[in-house]
Design a protein around this motif. Structure first.
Motif, short mmCIF file in Angstrom:
data_model
loop_
_atom_site.label_atom_id
_atom_site.label_comp_id
_atom_site.label_asym_id
_atom_site.label_seq_id
_atom_site.Cartn_x
_atom_site.Cartn_y
_atom_site.Cartn_z
N ALA A 143 39.16 41.38 38.91
CA ALA A 143 40.58 41.41 38.54
C ALA A 143 41.35 41.92 39.75
N SER A 156 45.98 45.71 36.56
CA SER A 156 46.25 44.31 36.89
C SER A 156 47.46 43.76 36.15
N SER A 167 44.26 37.28 37.94
CA SER A 167 45.28 38.27 38.24
C SER A 167 46.17 38.43 37.02
N GLY A 223 48.77 42.65 39.72
CA GLY A 223 48.21 41.88 40.82
C GLY A 223 49.08 40.73 41.24
N SER A 276 44.78 43.67 41.41
CA SER A 276 46.02 44.43 41.26
C SER A 276 46.65 44.57 42.64
#
Length: 614
Positions: free
Chosen positions: A401, A426, A330, A446, A403
């Motif tokens: 990843a 992210s 993240s 994120g 977000s």
């Protein structure tokens, strides 16, 4: 010789279901993919699996179904909720065509009065299943490999099987020559081997359909340079609902990078996908680890400049020759995690991180704060330089990843699509960088909702998870906030390039995760690393080496306390759960989910060796 616990339970259940005195038991069949019951359904029946195989799934909102156990022939189903008189807490689905026997709750209790050992043995079974599911037990052991390309895949499957055997498991490959065998023969093969791999070539439609009904999990094997076949694939309607179909795309070693993955994903719609260079032993070994539940997932938290510590974590993991099979993160953790996913060496990763963040002052384009304090144009240029037009689906390692979706109020897990856009979303710290809009959804950093996404990694990988978390490290200098510099001091010193102190406050606020969510994420790890980059401000982009050194030192210390290979951690947890009094390894929370303090434990084979005959 006295019967074992499992034999006592099996004999007692046999007498209740088949003893002849109980006329309430009824037989029925489930086809592959059909649910036996769902979470929340009333638990008024005890079931016994006669043949086939069932999967126990838990569903969380916004997440794919999570397999928490496998039920094999001769085992009861739904006993815990039935005895407690509560609704079922998980759903049970037929992983293949299955034969069931059902006994109403009242009839069970009436019959149990004549079987004094039954309740004791059921209690033992419930405790054992709870331990297995906590330790990662009950994973699939029967896999199908179905070709979706003209060239045969048998050599690749045999290479995977050989890698499984090198892990000290027994493994049998079955091809279409077994098509005429009786169903009992298939059961004997599965009972006498740790893992069974069914292999079906593209022209073997009948055998491929049988494989899809017989296995716990399915791999569709295609070729990167070829289009997916136009014919219907045999997995449709059987394993799709539980996302138990994966995709393997083979490519020639001369093709250095994967491509064209998106069209295969649209056709197959797999739960996971893997890129493999054909004939390369290391890639076959990676798939073998996925099959055996020994694949290693590495996940990184956000934390601004303090996330440089993850680079040091990777240094130590590489030195220890620990494989990295899945990777994700993240915010800034996703930026670091992208290196292994792209196949970058440690040296290339460090050089790129330094060039993009240490040398360039990424947040220097400060603007009037209408949407955010920076335009983030410099960040966008750096991301485009690093990733170009790479699609996340084309990475050499499975990657995600995270977000935060401001439109839906949930986390967004990026696994495909333009990489630079996903990474930009992210790291879009609210107030510092403008949000990113993708498909009409407004996305920000994120870390706002999921700063340490280890539980997301657990959805992808059943094997050991190594997590590096800097989310609880102090990243804001209180002296700087108590005595903030003037505008002129910022300009003269050049500190304006990092942004004013308010940037630290905004970044730190964005990376604070609730205690409950953080504990849930940390519990998903098997090795937890918590670097402490002392003195590194969250926006101190020049402090690469101190933060990286902190990550390296913390990782070396944690790895020194682990007995045996990291790849075996989940397997050893399962052994400890099965017979804790016989092992010297203790599982506990702390810097490492598996503490040192006993002799190394070698995992025994789960089933006796032997090759059944037709």
């Amino acid at each position: 010789m006295a019967p074992t616990r499992s034999n006592r339970l099996e004999h007692a259940l046999h007498r209740i279901f088949d003893g002849g005195t109980n006329t309430h038991a009824s037989w029925f069949a489930l086809t592959g993919g059909e649910p036996l019951f769902n979470a929340g359904d009333p638990s008024d029946t005890l079931y016994l699996l006669r043949s086939g195989r069932l999967g126990v799934f838990r569903h969380e909102e916004g997440q794919p179904p999570n397999l928490v156990g496998v039920i094999r022939p001769g085992e009861p189903v739904g006993e815990m909720a039935m005895l407690a008189g509560t609704p079922h807490t998980a759903g049970v689905v037929a992983l293949r065509d299955s034969q069931m026997v059902a006994l109403p709750r009242e009839a069970f209790f009436e019959a149990a009065r004549t079987e004094p050992d039954l309740m004791v043995e059921l209690s033992r079974l419930m405790i054992q299943r709870a331990r297995d599911r906590t330790a990662g037990g009950g994973e699939p052991s029967v896999f199908g490999f179905i070709a979706a390309r003209p060239r045969p895949i048998r050599a690749f499957v045999e290479q995977v099987a050989a890698a499984i055997r090198r892990q000290d498991f027994t493994c049998q490959v079955i091809d279409s020559s077994a098509l005429s065998s009786a169903s009992e023969w298939f059961s004997r093969v599965e009972d006498t081997h740790d893992f069974v791999l069914y292999a079906a070539e593209s022209e073997e439609a009948t055998w491929a359909n049988l494989c899809a009904r017989q296995v716990d999990r399915l791999f569709i094997v295609g070729n990167t340079l070829l289009a997916p076949p136009t014919r219907p694939l045999p997995h449709k309607g059987v394993l799709d609902a539980q996302q138990r179909t994966d995709l393997i795309l083979l490519r020639d070693p001369r093709m250095t990078r994967p491509a064209n993955t998106a069209i295969w994903l649209d056709t197959v719609q797999p739960g996971r996908w893997f890129h493999v260079m054909e004939g390369v032993a290391a890639d076959a070994e990676r798939i073998a680890r996925v099959v055996t539940g020994t694949a290693v997932g590495v996940v990184f938290s956000g934390g601004g400049a303090r996330a440089y510590a993850h680079v040091g974590v990777l240094r130590a993991l590489n030195e220890a020759s620990i494989p990295i099979d899945f990777v994700g993160g993240s915010s800034m953790g996703a930026i670091v995690a992208a290196g292994p996913a792209l196949g970058w060496s440690q040296e290339e990763l460090e050089a790129r991180i330094c060039r993009a963040f240490v040398d360039s002052d990424p947040l220097a384009d400060i603007t009037f704060p209408i949407i955010a304090m920076t335009r983030a144009a410099k960040v966008a240029d750096l991301l485009e330089e690093a990733y170009g037009d790479v699609d996340l689906a084309d990475l050499v390692r499975p990657f995600f990843a995270v977000s935060t979706n401001l439109t839906s109020g949930r986390i967004e897990v990026h696994r495909r699509g333009l990489m630079r856009l996903a990474m930009r979303a992210s790291i879009a710290i609210p107030g510092v960088m403008p949000p990113v809009v993708i498909d009409g959804q407004v996305l920000v950093d994120g870390a706002v909702l999921k700063n340490f996404p280890a539980d997301v990694m657990r959805q992808m990988n059943a094997g050991p998870i190594i997590g590096s978390d800097v989310s609880r490290t102090r990243g804001v200098d209180p002296v700087l906030l108590q005595n903030p510099p003037s505008i002129w001091e910022l300009i003269v010193s050049g500190a304006w390039k990092r942004g004013p102190p308010i940037v630290s406050v905004l970044m730190r606020a964005a990376t604070l995760t609730s205690e409950a969510d953080l504990e849930q994420s940390r519990a998903a790890t098997d090795v937890l690393i918590q670097p402490t980059p002392e003195g590194v401000d969250i926006r101190d982009w020049k402090a690469f080496e101190p933060a990286a050194t902190a990550g390296y030192t913390a990782t070396k210390a944690v790895l020194a306390g682990i007995e045996g290979p990291v790849t075996d951690l989940r397997r050893r947890k399962l052994i400890n759960a099965s017979a804790p009094e016989e092992t010297g390894v203790e599982t506990a929370t702390g810097s490492s989910r598996l503490r040192a303090g006993g002799k190394p434990v070698k995992a025994p084979r789960r089933r006796p060796k032997g090759k059944p005959t037709a």
